[in-house]
Structure formats: structure tokens, C-alpha cells
Design an enzyme around this catalytic site. Structure first.
Site, PDB file in Angstrom:
ATOM      1  N   ILE A 184      86.393  59.443  70.952  1.00  0.00           N
ATOM      2  CA  ILE A 184      87.607  59.184  70.500  1.00  0.00           C
ATOM      3  C   ILE A 184      88.536  58.407  71.579  1.00  0.00           C
ATOM      4  CG2 ILE A 184      87.308  60.411  68.383  1.00  0.00           C
ATOM      5  CD1 ILE A 184      88.970  62.712  69.740  1.00  0.00           C
TER       6      ILE A 184
ATOM      7  N   GLY B  15      88.950  57.213  79.749  1.00  0.00           N
ATOM      8  CA  GLY B  15      89.971  56.546  80.816  1.00  0.00           C
ATOM      9  C   GLY B  15      89.331  56.839  82.227  1.00  0.00           C
TER      10      GLY B  15
ATOM     11  N   PHE C 247      89.913  59.126  83.953  1.00  0.00           N
ATOM     12  CA  PHE C 247      89.625  60.688  84.106  1.00  0.00           C
ATOM     13  C   PHE C 247      88.217  61.109  83.359  1.00  0.00           C
ATOM     14  CE2 PHE C 247      91.462  60.036  80.154  1.00  0.00           C
ATOM     15  CZ  PHE C 247      90.826  61.237  79.384  1.00  0.00           C
TER      16      PHE C 247
ATOM     17  N   VAL D 156      86.874  61.569  75.973  1.00  0.00           N
ATOM     18  CA  VAL D 156      87.123  62.756  74.870  1.00  0.00           C
ATOM     19  C   VAL D 156      86.181  62.357  73.688  1.00  0.00           C
ATOM     20  CG1 VAL D 156      88.708  63.807  73.523  1.00  0.00           C
ATOM     21  CG2 VAL D 156      89.325  63.135  75.717  1.00  0.00           C
TER      22      VAL D 156
ATOM     23  N   ASP E  42     104.140  65.705  82.529  1.00  0.00           N
ATOM     24  CA  ASP E  42     103.859  64.304  81.770  1.00  0.00           C
ATOM     25  C   ASP E  42     104.248  64.428  80.404  1.00  0.00           C
ATOM     26  OD1 ASP E  42     102.909  61.746  81.678  1.00  0.00           O
ATOM     27  OD2 ASP E  42     101.013  62.327  81.435  1.00  0.00           O
TER      28      ASP E  42
END
Length: 483
Positions: free
Chosen positions: A125, A128, A130, A133, A244
Site C-alpha cells: 500500500i 519509499g 525507508f 508498507v 514530523d
């Protein structure tokens, strides 16, 4: 991206790679000046992704199926074991809906205990720099979860995991389990955070109204912002700064209006006297002291960011849409005026001799539309202060008159549903600023003696954690990234 999946949009993050975890798969974060990342729609393009910095996952490592707790690293303090890959080879994501994947995972909260957890319906879904997900469904309960998979440096503990394991609040996305899995390359280790799934984000809800040329109903603004401030009051009481805060990291259930703060990939336990990186937080929401390069900032940077979110919901667009780090400061000065020498000293003493163009503050009443409630403008102006110590605390924000309507008996959501739980304060929450409790607890929930009425209602005070639940403890000493 998050429990709610990818959203796109929003400003780029810091110049280093950022994990804009749940709500938004990061495009490339701008380098140096932090230019907007990616190119997806929405104000400012997509936010950049940020690799979760800091420390590697603590305690018992749960391996994938068959590996056993600790895997090759051993149980206890021996560190995580890699186990098998996740998702397993051969599983066609989104197609093999009936295929069950079983892993050995550790419970997200409480004592370290491993158990087998089975999933079906795995699909990507968001992704990135990182990691990735996934959305999946727990085979036993049929509950949807989000699984955030990040590459793990074996030398460090994972700071996001350490922080999420200690947080337990109704307005923070819950860590259900975590487990480790191996990658395609030799010695590649991934940490998988299994989180409760929440379908939407404040960013996407606001964008829905903007696209329809509508203003988000003010009651939703109140309900969302109140829950955000409540979540900030809780994490700040634990010594944790999120670093953030932005609409993409605020998960919401569109039916119940429950809000949950997510993406603790930038979060850190702030310790007075210890320096922190200033290049943190997505640009539109960066507090001015961060732009000035401060390294001794406090959790009040989250309050500034929350003020930016409130202003954005009222305006229908970001209040400070800077094109770069320097331009971000220009956008702030255009509204707040040039900071005084004293205000600059409070943000970063090294900049007091810097010459700034002298610009007068723009009246707050002219910043917002004429129909904006005066209480909303007053709250905004009390959050967006140059001097960090002059900003309201999160609980002071909750007690602000802008939220008085939520404390009135009979107030309902615009969809005629009851308000989400707003007043189920724990003893720990009520101990943060006790002088505010008389305002925070609505009159209809107080007993004649002035104490909170204990009822089965979700709006009443229910839980009473032990004092140990509210101690800000540091992680076990280990090699860690101090940024």
C-alpha cells in the site's frame, strides 16, 4: 503511507532520506535546502522518505516461521534473528488472497513474548526510500493491519521500535507485533512493524474537501486537532518528541472521527543538554528554530507543527508553503513579521547579529477567511509563536475555548454519530498539568465532589495506570545514532 496507505502530496521532508512512514510514500527528499520531493499532486508535491535513524530493535528478535525467538542471534539480549523472508517467495501480492503466511512475532507491548501470527491478503500500500508498507489481514481475527518493513542495521537498535513499544494511548497508532525477516542479499535483515490499520489520513480528508471547493466542517477541525494535541501531551510526558507532525501522519477513521498519530520514524527521546539534528521535520511544518539550525530544541517544535496543521485545515492550503529552507523562513516572516533580536536569541543565539529585512506582522484576522471562528484564530496565534517557550503546551491547547463545543453534552459529529472518546483521561494524563483538569473534564462528567464520574461511557475517565507507566526511561545503553 501508513495504516491508511499511500497518499502523495505534502511538502518534502528533510534533505537526508526521510521515512515518511505511513501516510505517504516518499518521493526523493530534496537535498541541501530540502526542496519538495517527488511530483505527486497536492500542495508541494510528495514528501521525501526518511530512513529510520537510530537504534536497532531491542530485546528478543522474533524470526519468521520456524526460526524461533532470537533466531541465529539467540534469545534474550542476543539480538534479532533473521528467520525467513517476508513476504515469502512465491506469494503473489494481491492475488494469492487465500494464501496464509505465518511468522513468529513478538508482542508490540508488554513483556517480550513470541507467538505465531498468520496473515492473508498481503498487498503493498506504499513504499519509499525507508522500505515498504503492506496491508494484511490477521487470519485468526480477520482484522486488517499495516506492516511497515524497514532495512535494519544490525549494529543499532531501532529507535522507532523502542519508542513504539513504550507508547500506549488511544490517539496513537498501536504496535501489535514486530518480527524480523531476511532479505534477498546475504546478511540483509528487515524489521517488520505490525500496526493497527486506520483507513484514512487528515491530508486526504482535507484534500477531498479542497477538490470539491468546500471547507472542512469546523467541528471536524476541532475533533481532529483536539485528539492531535492530546496525543502530543501524552508522548511529550514520556519525553518523546515526534519531529514530523503533518497531515499525512495523522490517521483518521472517517466514520468515527478517531484520530491516531503515526510514523515515529523521526521521533526521539529528547534529553536536555544533548544535541539533536536540526534538519528534521517536513518543510511546511518546520518550526523556525529548526530553520535557524538549533540543536537544543524542545518538544515545542511539535506544537508549532500542529499550529501549521490547524492553519492548513482552516485555510484549505498550507500557511507557510516555502520552496526551500530559506524560503520557508520568508513565508513565516510574511505572516509573523521579522522576529525581534530577543526572539532570534531564543531560537538560536548564533543568529542574533544576522540582518533580516524588517517586515511588519500581517494581522491574523486578515490571514484567515472572514468566517473563521475568532477562537480558532486565537488558538493559531498562540501556537505559531517565534519563542518556543511562549507556545501553548499541548494540554493548554486542549483546554482552549476553541474546543469548548466538544465539552458540551449532546454535541455530535456532522454525520450524527457520537463524538469519539475525548475525555477518557488516564491518571497519568491528568497528572501532566493538574491545574487544567477542571477545564479538561466536562461538567457533565464530574461528580458533585468535583471528581470525575466513573461510568461505562467511553467519554469518562476509565484507566488508571501505575506510576511506572509514566516514567521516561532510556533504552539499554548501546551503540546508537544520536541525531
Amino acid at each position: 503511507m501508513s495504516g491508511g496507505g499511500p497518499s502523495g502530496g505534502g511538502p518534502g521532508g528533510s534533505g537526508r532520506a526521510r521515512t515518511s512512514s505511513f501516510a505517504e510514500p516518499g518521493g526523493g527528499g530534496g537535498g541541501g535546502g530540502g526542496g519538495p520531493g517527488g511530483s505527486a499532486s497536492g500542495p508541494g508535491g510528495t514528501g521525501g522518505g526518511k530512513a529510520s535513524v537510530g537504534a536497532m530493535g531491542g530485546g528478543v528478535g522474533a524470526s519468521s516461521s520456524g526460526g524461533g525467538p532470537g533466531g541465529s542471534g539467540g534469545g534474550g539480549s542476543g539480538g534479532p534473528g533473521a528467520g525467513t523472508s517476508f513476504p515469502p517467495p512465491g506469494v503473489k501480492l494481491g492475488r494469492d488472497s487465500g494464501k496464509v503466511t505465518t511468522v513468529v512475532a513478538t508482542l508490540g507491548q508488554g513483556p517480550e513474548r513470541s507467538q505465531e501470527v498468520a496473515y492473508t491478503d498481503i498487498k503493498v500500500i506504499g513504499n519509499g526510500s525507508f522500505g515498504v508498507v503492506y496491508q494484511a489481514r490477521l487470519a485468526e481475527t480477520r482484522e486488517l493491519v499495516a506492516i511497515k518493513k524497514v532495512l535494519q542495521d544490525k549494529r543499532f537498535k531501532n529507535r522507532e521500535l523502542q519508542i513504539m513499544r513504550k507508547l500506549d494511548h488511544c490517539n496513537i497508532v498501536r504496535l501489535r507485533y514486530f518480527f524480523y525477516s531476511s532479505g534477498e542479499k546475504k546478511d540483509e535483515l528487515y524489521l517488520n512493524l505490525v500496526l493497527e490499520y486506520v483507513p484514512e489520513t487528515v491530508y486526504r480528508v482535507a484534500r477531498h474537501f479542497t477538490k470539491a471547493k468546500l471547507t472542512i466542517p469546523i467541528l471536524y477541525v476541532k475533533v481532529y486537532m483536539y485528539q492531535l494535541f492530546r496525543s502530543l501531551a501524552y508522548i511529550h510526558s514520556q519525553g518523546v518528541c515526534h519531529r514530523d507532525i503533518k497531515p499525512q501522519n495523522l490517521l483518521v477513521d472517517p466514520d468515527t472521527a478517531v484520530l491516531k498519530l503515526c510514523d515515529f520514524g523521526s521521533a526521539k527521546q529528547l534529553v536536555r543538554g544533548e544535541p539533536n539534528v536540526s534538519y528534521i521535520c517536513s518543510r511546511y511544518y518546520r518550526a523556525p528554530e529548526l530553520i535557524f539550525g538549533a540543536t537544543d530544541y524542545t518538544s515545542s517544535i511539535d506544537v508549532w507543527s500542529a499550529g501549521c496543521v490547524l492553519a492548513e485545515l482552516l485555510l484549505g492550503q498550507p500557511i507557510f508553503p516555502g520552496d526551500s529552507g530559506v524560503d520557508q523562513l520568508v513565508e513565516i516572516i510574511k505572516v509573523l513579521g521579522t522576529p525581534t533580536r530577543e526572539q532570534i536569541r531564543e531560537m538560536n543565539p548564533n543568529y542574533t547579529e544576522f540582518k533580516f529585512p524588517q517586515i511588519k506582522a500581517h494581522p491574523w484576522t486578515k490571514v484567515f477567511k472572514s468566517r473563521t471562528p475568532p477562537e480558532a484564530i486565537a488558538l493559531c496565534s498562540s501556537l505559531l509563536e517565534y519563542t518556543p517557550s511562549s507556545r501553548l503546551s499541548p494540554l493548554e491547547a486542549c483546554a482552549h475555548s476553541f474546543f469548548d463545543e466538544l465539552r458540551c453534552l449532546g454535541t455530535q459529529l456532522p454525520n450524527n454519530r457520537p463524538l469519539p472518546p475525548l475525555f477518557n483521561f488516564s491518571a497519568g494524563e491528568l497528572s501532566i498539568q493538574p491545574s487544567l483538569n477542571a477545564i479538561l473534564i466536562p461538567p457533565h462528567l464530574r461528580s458533585p465532589a468535583g471528581t470525575t464520574t466513573l461510568t461505562p461511557s467511553s467519554q469518562a475517565l476509565t484507566e488508571t495506570p501505575t506510576s511506572s507507566d509514566w516514567q521516561s526511561t532510556d533504552a539499554t545503553p548501546t551503540l546508537t545514532n544520536s541525531s
